[in-house]
Write a protein that holds these residues in place. Structure first.
Motif, short mmCIF file in Angstrom:
data_model
loop_
_atom_site.label_atom_id
_atom_site.label_comp_id
_atom_site.label_asym_id
_atom_site.label_seq_id
_atom_site.Cartn_x
_atom_site.Cartn_y
_atom_site.Cartn_z
N ASN A 1 44.48 -67.33 57.22
CA ASN A 1 44.59 -66.22 58.16
C ASN A 1 44.09 -64.91 57.57
O ASN A 1 43.84 -63.96 58.29
CB ASN A 1 46.05 -66.06 58.59
N MET A 2 44.00 -64.84 56.25
CA MET A 2 43.68 -63.56 55.61
C MET A 2 42.27 -63.49 55.04
O MET A 2 41.71 -62.40 54.92
CB MET A 2 44.69 -63.29 54.47
N ILE A 3 41.70 -64.62 54.67
CA ILE A 3 40.46 -64.58 53.89
C ILE A 3 39.33 -63.87 54.65
O ILE A 3 38.51 -63.18 54.04
CB ILE A 3 40.03 -66.01 53.44
N ILE A 4 39.33 -63.96 55.98
CA ILE A 4 38.27 -63.31 56.75
C ILE A 4 38.32 -61.79 56.55
O ILE A 4 37.28 -61.11 56.52
CB ILE A 4 38.38 -63.69 58.26
N TYR A 5 39.53 -61.25 56.32
CA TYR A 5 39.63 -59.80 56.11
C TYR A 5 39.11 -59.41 54.74
O TYR A 5 38.65 -58.28 54.55
CB TYR A 5 41.07 -59.34 56.32
N ALA A 6 39.18 -60.34 53.80
CA ALA A 6 38.56 -60.07 52.51
C ALA A 6 37.05 -59.93 52.70
O ALA A 6 36.41 -59.07 52.10
CB ALA A 6 38.88 -61.20 51.53
N LEU A 7 36.48 -60.76 53.57
CA LEU A 7 35.05 -60.67 53.85
C LEU A 7 34.71 -59.37 54.58
O LEU A 7 33.71 -58.72 54.29
CB LEU A 7 34.59 -61.85 54.71
N VAL A 8 35.57 -59.02 55.54
CA VAL A 8 35.36 -57.76 56.26
C VAL A 8 35.39 -56.61 55.27
O VAL A 8 34.54 -55.72 55.29
CB VAL A 8 36.43 -57.58 57.37
N GLY A 9 36.36 -56.66 54.34
CA GLY A 9 36.45 -55.62 53.32
C GLY A 9 35.17 -55.53 52.50
O GLY A 9 34.69 -54.44 52.20
#
Lengths: 427, 329
Positions: free
Chosen positions: B185-193
């Protein structure tokens, strides 16, 4: 660009003329390199970690010293990347001359005429086929074609964190059952507070053993050797164990990749190839040993000898040199002393005798192989159908997704069989 | 046809700036074309010939071939078999394909606005004259030079793992969620970051746009006693809207093509649980790992069409929010 503006068209053309002449000279320079008496260069590629690369490169140096007319260019990647690269190179008609290979890929690339039949080279005396242990020289023979030569033999095994098992008081011996194993896992969880297993339900080669214990196999020669009815209970139980913390937390396992969960202390056991246990001792802090595969009936483990091998590729311009190199890598005692059990227990007696393990993990591998050979549990293996590699990757991925709570066992099983069908049809 | 674009910063920039000049305020009229000799044309084509040859053999040829492959079953080795629309019907029935569309859409919709907002905010700070501004501009631009590289993605993976900087940071606030890399659920936000961090390229373009806004507009607003927000909303934003439009277009298209960062941050698995299975990642996997080149070609063409549609919609929407200055103010 004020300088260019000052240059007229004639000057420009002159310049162009000079560059063209320069190109011609360079081309001529390249042309003189391919003389017939100069050294022949072959390319060798394999998959594996850095330590294997160092060892292979050392062997290559030795080979070049003994055969000054043959140069070997090397290349290596991690397992999945290796095959992507090889597949593309092979499709483009420019694969490496010699590759590390495994049983999963034989039929796939034989069907596409990628692999070199080594039998003619053996007849010419460039490749020595005597002196292999236990008929291993026939391991990669399909329809009369010799598509590879084994460098070592290995078997699926259970690698355990000895310290944890000792503290938890879990015993293991040949012929123990899955019930014993799961009872042990619960004991480790309640006593030591960690998962006993990294999560085995995505490991195709382990499920193959479970199926073999029940008279089936993961693959038949043409396709899948089992159905949804078998896989559904297997994965349902596995998911329950993940939730109970008996199998390691998949979230944590994902993050430490490509390191192993066992070596990083996330679990106390892992089903994998026995030659990998060398790696655990290098990666982890505890001491690791090999335990027998649990059984269904108290006797049959379903194990067989797997093997890494070296194959030539059919489009090579130097089949004789390829055969010479493979022969050297499989027979030369010095190679065995460099490689150790990195690619399994050496396949030829000359190499087997040349390497006397002194470190604990290698000794354990030697003893393990001897033990299962004596117990007579080993079965023959049939080369997997084309597309088996894709099925193996899907099995691992879908099991992992299920552990992360992304899909129910029912949906996961359906998804796996749908992907397996596509993979076997399109390869 | 696999358009996997991993580097963006350098060469694109010149084009960007050129386009800004074209679309930006203060547009100049071109001098009238004068008649040219035949020979001069020939010389022109001669100089273009490396590019033309490259375009024909390296881009147009493969593209046409991949269009053909999109309607075939092709495993790289055997000759392609015509299957009609099967690749497309397979695609729509494939849950992993749908997942890849979802992930990519999410990434585009979340990542692009945040990145552009960050770029604009920093550009506005840097537009003011102050001591050391060229240093700051260079410093803020730097991430987009190295951001597209493999090493930055590897560092990102390390930052967002269990017990690494980000995990420790959230533990300080009493959040015990673990690393983002293993969390679907979180890894995509690491990519967005990671993409937001590379705001340098759009920032430079915004900066160029901001410099073109006439100062007297702000002076007039000051006389009228307008607030900073009012000035931003009523002067800055409309005045730079052509630049904004250009950035939105470029970054949206670029976001659709994300590959490198997703592949590396997920250690080549585009996981966990397909959470970073962006469109190109699935395309690559199907084409090169699973040898389904026909399917992969079909995917590539569908992406092209989708990006084309999004671009068309953006161009159509221009009328409503992009202000071009016609014939002086």
């Amino acid at each position: 660009m004020s300088r260019n503006q000052g240059m007229d068209r004639r000057q420009m053309l002159k310049l162009a003329g000079f560059s063209a002449a320069g190109l011609g000279l360079t081309a001529a320079g390249c042309g003189s390199g391919g003389g017939s008496n100069g050294p022949v260069t072959i390319r060798h590629a394999w998959w594996g970690a850095d330590d294997r690369a160092k060892k292979v490169q050392e062997c290559v140096k030795l080979f070049e010293k003994k055969h000054p007319k043959i140069k070997v260019k090397t290349d290596f990647q991690q397992y999945p990347d290796f095959w992507k690269k090889f597949n593309t190179q092979a499709a483009g008609g420019n694969p490496p001359d010699v590759i590390q290979n495994a049983v999963t890929f034989l039929r796939k690339y034989e069907a596409k005429n990628v692999l070199l039949d080594l039998n003619p080279q053996a007849k010419k005396g460039n490749l020595q086929l005597e002196g292999f242990r236990a008929g291993l020289e026939k391991f990669a023979e399909i329809d009369g074609k010799l598509l590879g030569v084994p460098v070592g033999s290995n078997s699926m095994s259970l690698v355990i964190d000895e310290k944890v098992f000792e503290k938890a008081g879990v015993d293991h011996s040949l012929g123990w059952t899955w019930d014993d194993w799961y009872a042990g896992l619960r004991k480790i969880k309640s006593g030591q507070g960690i998962a006993g297993d990294s999560g085995p339900h995505g490991v195709m080669y382990l499920y193959d053993l479970v199926l073999r214990q029940n008279g089936k196999a993961f693959f038949t020669e043409e396709g899948m050797g089992f159905g949804e009815n078998e896989l559904l209970p297997y994965w349902t139980e596995a998911l329950a164990r993940v939730k109970a913390g008996i199998y390691a937390d998949q979230k944590k396992v994902e993050q430490i990749k490509p390191a192993s969960a066992l070596a990083k202390g996330l679990s106390a056991g892992e089903f994998t190839w026995d030659n990998f246990s060398v790696r655990y001792s290098a990666e982890g802090k505890s001491s690791y040993s090999l335990a027998p595969i649990p059984t269904t009936d108290g006797k049959k483990t379903g194990q067989y000898l797997g093997s890494l091998m070296l194959s030539g590729t059919a489009r090579t311009k130097h089949p004789a040199e390829v055969a010479t190199f493979i022969s050297f890598m499989t027979h030369d005692p010095a190679v065995a002393r460099i490689m150790g059990y990195d690619r399994g227990v050496p396949a030829t007696t000359a190499q087997f005798e040349a390497f006397q393990p002194t470190d604990a993990p290698s000794k354990a591998i030697g003893a393990y192989e001897t033990e299962i050979a004596k117990a007579g549990v080993l079965e023959p293996i049939t080369p997997h159908p084309a597309g088996a590699d894709v099925v193996e990757a899907a099995f691992l991925r879908i099991a992992g997704d299920m552990s992360l709570g992304k899909a129910s066992p029912e949906d996961s099983v359906k998804q796996f069989f749908s992907e397996a069908k596509t993979a076997l049809a399109s390869n | 046809m696999t358009h996997i674009q991993t580097s963006t910063s350098g060469p694109v920039l010149d084009k960007d700036l050129a386009a800004v000049e074209r679309s930006g305020p203060g547009r100049k009229t071109r001098p009238a074309p004068r008649p040219r000799g035949h020979r001069e044309n020939l010389t022109g084509y001669l100089f273009m010939s490396p590019w033309i040859a490259g375009f024909l053999f390296l881009i147009a040829g493969p593209m046409v071939f991949s269009l053909y492959l999109a309607f075939t079953d092709y495993n790289l080795f055997d000759s392609p078999k015509w299957v009609g629309l099967k690749n497309f019907t397979d695609m729509f029935a494939d849950p992993r394909w749908r997942q890849s569309v979802k992930v990519t859409g999410w990434y585009v919709v979340i990542g692009t606005p945040i990145k552009l907002a960050a770029a604009l905010a920093v550009a506005m700070l840097l537009a003011q004259k102050r001591w050391g501004q060229s240093f700051y501009r260079a410093a803020f631009y730097a991430p987009s030079l190295i951001g597209a590289s493999v090493s930055a993605a590897i560092v990102w993976r390390a930052l967002f793992s269990d017990d690494a900087v980000v995990d420790r940071g959230q533990q300080l606030f009493g959040i015990d969620a673990g690393g983002w890399i293993g969390d679907p659920n979180m890894i995509i936000y690491a990519l967005v970051g990671l993409t937001v961090w590379q705001f340098g390229a759009p920032m430079v373009i915004f900066l160029a746009g901001l410099k073109q806004v006439p100062r007297e507009l702000y002076e007039a607003a000051n006389v009228d006693g307008a607030s900073a927000w009012r000035k931003f909303w009523s002067i800055t934003l409309p005045m730079i809207s052509p630049v904004l439009f250009f950035n939105v277009l470029l970054e949206t298209i670029h976001s659709f093509q994300i590959f490198g960062s997703a592949y590396i941050v997920s250690n080549g698995s585009c996981g966990p649980a397909d959470a970073t299975l962006v469109y190109t990642c699935y395309l690559y996997d199907q084409g090169f790992a699973n040898s389904r080149m026909g399917f992969a070609s079909a995917m590539a063409w569908l992406l092209l069409v989708a990006v084309g549609l999004v671009t068309a919609v953006l161009f159509w929407s221009q009328k409503r929010w992009v202000h071009y200055e016609e014939g002086g103010r």
